[in-house]
Structures are given as C-alpha cells and as structure tokens.
Design a protein around this motif. Structure first.
Motif, short mmCIF file in Angstrom:
data_model
loop_
_atom_site.label_atom_id
_atom_site.label_comp_id
_atom_site.label_asym_id
_atom_site.label_seq_id
_atom_site.Cartn_x
_atom_site.Cartn_y
_atom_site.Cartn_z
N ILE A 114 -62.65 -23.91 -10.12
CA ILE A 114 -62.75 -24.05 -11.57
C ILE A 114 -62.30 -25.45 -12.00
N LYS A 115 -61.25 -25.96 -11.35
CA LYS A 115 -60.77 -27.29 -11.70
C LYS A 115 -61.81 -28.36 -11.34
N LYS A 116 -62.45 -28.20 -10.18
CA LYS A 116 -63.44 -29.19 -9.77
C LYS A 116 -64.69 -29.13 -10.64
N GLN A 117 -65.04 -27.93 -11.14
CA GLN A 117 -66.23 -27.81 -11.98
C GLN A 117 -65.96 -28.22 -13.43
N GLU A 155 -59.49 -27.23 -18.37
CA GLU A 155 -60.05 -25.91 -18.04
C GLU A 155 -59.10 -25.12 -17.15
N PHE A 156 -58.49 -25.81 -16.21
CA PHE A 156 -57.53 -25.16 -15.31
C PHE A 156 -56.35 -24.57 -16.10
N GLY A 157 -55.80 -25.35 -17.02
CA GLY A 157 -54.68 -24.86 -17.82
C GLY A 157 -55.07 -23.73 -18.75
N THR A 159 -54.97 -16.08 -18.58
CA THR A 159 -54.60 -15.10 -17.56
C THR A 159 -53.22 -14.52 -17.81
N LEU A 160 -52.27 -15.38 -18.17
CA LEU A 160 -50.91 -14.90 -18.46
C LEU A 160 -50.91 -13.96 -19.67
#
Length: 437
Positions: free
Chosen positions: A209-212, A221-223, A229-230
């Motif tokens: 996901i981070k790479k995309q 996007e990663f954060g 999710t949390l």
C-alpha cells in the motif's frame, strides 16, 4: 494486556508455556517456506512478485495459510481444512442424531467428535491439495504470469501424488501443532495458528500500500490505513465484549435440613453471538461461482456476468450480496448454535426461571425473542465491519486484498482477547492465597 504478559514471563510455569507456544509458532512459520517437491521455486517466486497485491480468487485461502498457498509449500493448505471440517461437524451435530447424542455425552463424546474432525480434515486436505496441484499445473493459480504454466515442470502421476501427499501431511502436522499448543501452551492452538497466519501477511501488504501510494511517497496513505484500522479495531473490541444479560433466579429448595438454590445469575447473550463464522461463510459462498467461472471454458453470458460482478471486492453487486449473505448466515448460525428450548428445559430442571416469565415454553419464547432482537444489530455490525475497509480504503490501493479486512480483524481481535483472558485467569489462580495462609 502488556502487564499480563510481563507478569506471565515472571511466573516459571507460564513462562514455559509461552516459550513452548512461541517455539511451535516459529516451527510453523518455517514450514510455510519449505516448497513442495516437484515445484519450480524460481518460477513461483517470479509469479508471486508479478501478482503482488493481485491475488485474485485465492486471496482468502492464501490469507488463512499465511501466504504459503501461493508459495506452494508443504503448509500451503494451512489451517483451512481443519476450520472447514470443524464447521461441517458443528452443523451436522444439529441434524444428525448420532452426533447430537455424542455431544451430550460430555468429554467422551467431545473426544469422539474431535476424532471425526481429524478424519474429515485429512479428507478435505486431499481434496483441496489435488485441486491446488491441478490449478498450479494449468497455470490458473497465477493468471497473467508469463511462466505460470511452468510452475510444475514434471506432470507425471507420481509427481502429482507426491505433491498431494506432502500437502496433506503438512495439514496433518499443522493440526497436530495446534493441538500441542492447546495441551501444553497458552490459548487455543488452532486459533493461535490462524492468528499467526493472518498477521504474517500484514507487513508485506502494508508495504505494498505504501509503494502504491502517491501522496508524500505513500506515507500519507500508509498512515491513513493505520489510523482507520485502529478505529475499526476499537469498535470491534467494544462490540465483541458487549452482551445482553438475561437475569435468572433459582428457587430455594430444602433437601433434608439443608437449603439449596436461592441464588441469582444471568445468561450472557453476546451482541455478536455468531462470531466470525458468517463472514467466512459469505466469503466462501461468493468464492464458488467465481471459481467455477474461472475453470469453465468458452465465453458464455453467465460467465461474463460473474467475471464482471463477483470477482472484484469493490463492485456494488458484490458488496450488496456480501452484506446480505453475512446477515443471513448470522441468523442461520445463531439459530443452530443457541437452542432456546434446550436452555429453557435445563433451567426448569434445576429450578431456574427468568423473573416475570413462567418456566418452560414461555421462557423459550422469551429467549428466542431476545435472541432475534439482539442478532439484528450483531449481523449489521458484522456486515459493516466486513465492508467498511474495502469501501473506505479502496482509494489507497487496498482492493479486495486489503490486509485489515473484516475477517482478519475479527479473528485477530477475537483470538487476542481470548488469549489475554486465559493468561489473566491463570495468573489469578496462581496468586490466589486461599482461605488458609
């Protein structure tokens, strides 16, 4: 939770159980990287890298195997055959009188049902292993890979039989490891291995996901994925612990010169009484037509419709069917797992009653009424948890293979809560001083 683990490591016997569990987990993860004889390992790695983030129809099965399915290792089938066998036996217990009688026999009957579950697990492993080998040989395991047809170079009968035997033996070994954890470790062994299988796929999926991502090198996007999710995990923990407590009063009885009963208790009815089973049922049922369409020849109208509507997790038709199936299976599973008539009869036999409700049939009707009302929010909650990650995070490159989907979150949270409860209960038993010091 962390304090419970810290105190557990300070207790010698609990520390031994935790270390034993960790050792079995390490052995299980090593087995997920041992390839099956007869497989071209380089071709598999090339296809896995080309199919990264696009696992297609095998995403769910690959999730339960900890990524070992697409690697075609000895643990490729993972714990899924045992899960399927357990669910089948649980459903058959309701309709087969022999299994129902065994369930009522107590520990001896449960041991017999467990033995039947093992036999069915091996049979399902042979069936699924044969299907996996046939899929790998045809090249359908990695659609679009240039070397997919060369994954199994030797297509002789001996090689095929050897591969199926290795996968079946791997499933039997996983089942044995799970039972070892249950007997000598901490928590339910099968649940722990399922937890590890799902959690093992998270780092690579998050990095994909981070790479995309396109914002700030993908870190935004990663954060965002981590924060959502949390929030979803907090909601799952809150609802999983929610329950409706039906009060039960036991009448006082005089036997000789002693009085028995007269106590008050309650029947805990969880909001999510069905657990994660409806999500697994719905996913498996939607998996079948897409699998049939993939292996059918020609370009018929029904195949085109299934390919367009039931193979993408973000398609509106797929989302609506998925949600409706989850709601249906939630009511179905609760209906077969909780019998109000049996509970009412047991209460009447021991002199128990719900205040304001007559014992016997009125109590059964009241329990059924409460169960139906509380199943509605539970089923809707399951549908929302299963669909929100897919719908909300599809813009971050998290398609139907998003790692924190409904099934994975429910299993991870459920297993984690149950394991912590068992550790805390064992700690309380060891720190209990008793009446005499």
């Amino acid at each position: 939770m962390f304090s419970a683990f810290t105190q557990a490591f300070k207790t010698p016997d609990l520390r031994g159980k935790l270390l034993f569990t960790l050792g079995v987990i390490v052995l299980y993860r090593v087995g997920t990287h041992v390839p099956v004889p007869g497989v071209d390992y380089r071709a598999v790695q090339q296809c896995v890298s080309e199919a990264s983030g696009n696992q297609g129809l095998f995403g769910l099965v690959n999730l339960f195997s900890g990524g070992a399915l697409l690697q075609i290792t000895i643990f490729a089938l993972g714990i899924l055959p045992y899960i399927t066998a357990s669910i089948i036996l649980q459903l058959l217990t309701v309709v087969v009188p022999r299994l129902e009688a065994l369930k009522k026999e107590g520990q001896a009957g449960t041991a017999k049902i467990t033995q039947y579950t093992r036999y069915l697990t091996v049979a399902l492993a042979i069936l699924q292993g044969t299907g996996l080998v046939a899929t790998a040989r045809s090249g359908a395991l990695f659609s679009g890979c240039t070397v997919a047809s060369g994954i199994v170079p030797d297509r002789s009968i001996l090689t095929t039989v050897t591969m199926v035997i290795c996968m079946t033996a791997g499933t039997a070994l996983v089942m044995w490891l799970g039972e070892l954890i249950t007997d000598r470790g901490i928590g339910n062994g099968m649940s722990i291995l399922m937890f590890i299988s799902i959690a093992a796929t998270f780092p690579s999926a998050l990095w994909t996901i981070k790479k995309q991502g396109t914002l700030a090198g993908g870190w935004i996007e990663f954060g965002a994925v981590i924060l959502v999710t949390l929030a979803v995990i907090a909601l799952v923990v809150f609802v999983e612990q929610a329950q409706r407590r039906i009060p039960v009063q036991y009448a006082k009885r005089m036997i000789g010169r002693r009085s028995y009963g007269g106590t008050s208790t309650y029947i805990p009815v969880k909001v999510n009484q069905a657990g994660v089973i409806p999500v697994i049922f719905a996913s498996s049922l939607l998996y079948i037509p897409a699998l049939v369409a993939q292996f059918s020849g020609g370009e018929s109208g029904w195949k085109t419709w299934i390919t367009q509507n039931l193979t993408k997790g973000d398609h509106p038709v797929y989302i609506v069917l998925y949600f409706l199936l989850i709601v249906f299976f939630a009511f179905f599973y609760v209906a077969i797992s909780f019998n109000p008539d049996e509970v009412a009869d047991n209460m009447k036999q021991y002199g128990g009653f719900v205040p304001g409700i007559r014992a016997g049939r009125p109590t059964a009707q009241y329990l059924s009424y409460v169960l139906n009302r509380i199943t509605w929010p539970g089923s809707l909650y399951l549908g929302v948890i299963a669909l929100v990650p897919t719908v909300a995070l599809v813009g971050f490159g998290a398609t139907n293979n998003f790692p924190f989907g409904g099934t994975s979150i429910l299993i991870i949270v459920g297993v984690g809560l149950e394991t912590v409860r068992q550790i805390e209960s064992q700690l309380q038993q060891r720190h209990y001083e008793g009446f005499l010091r």
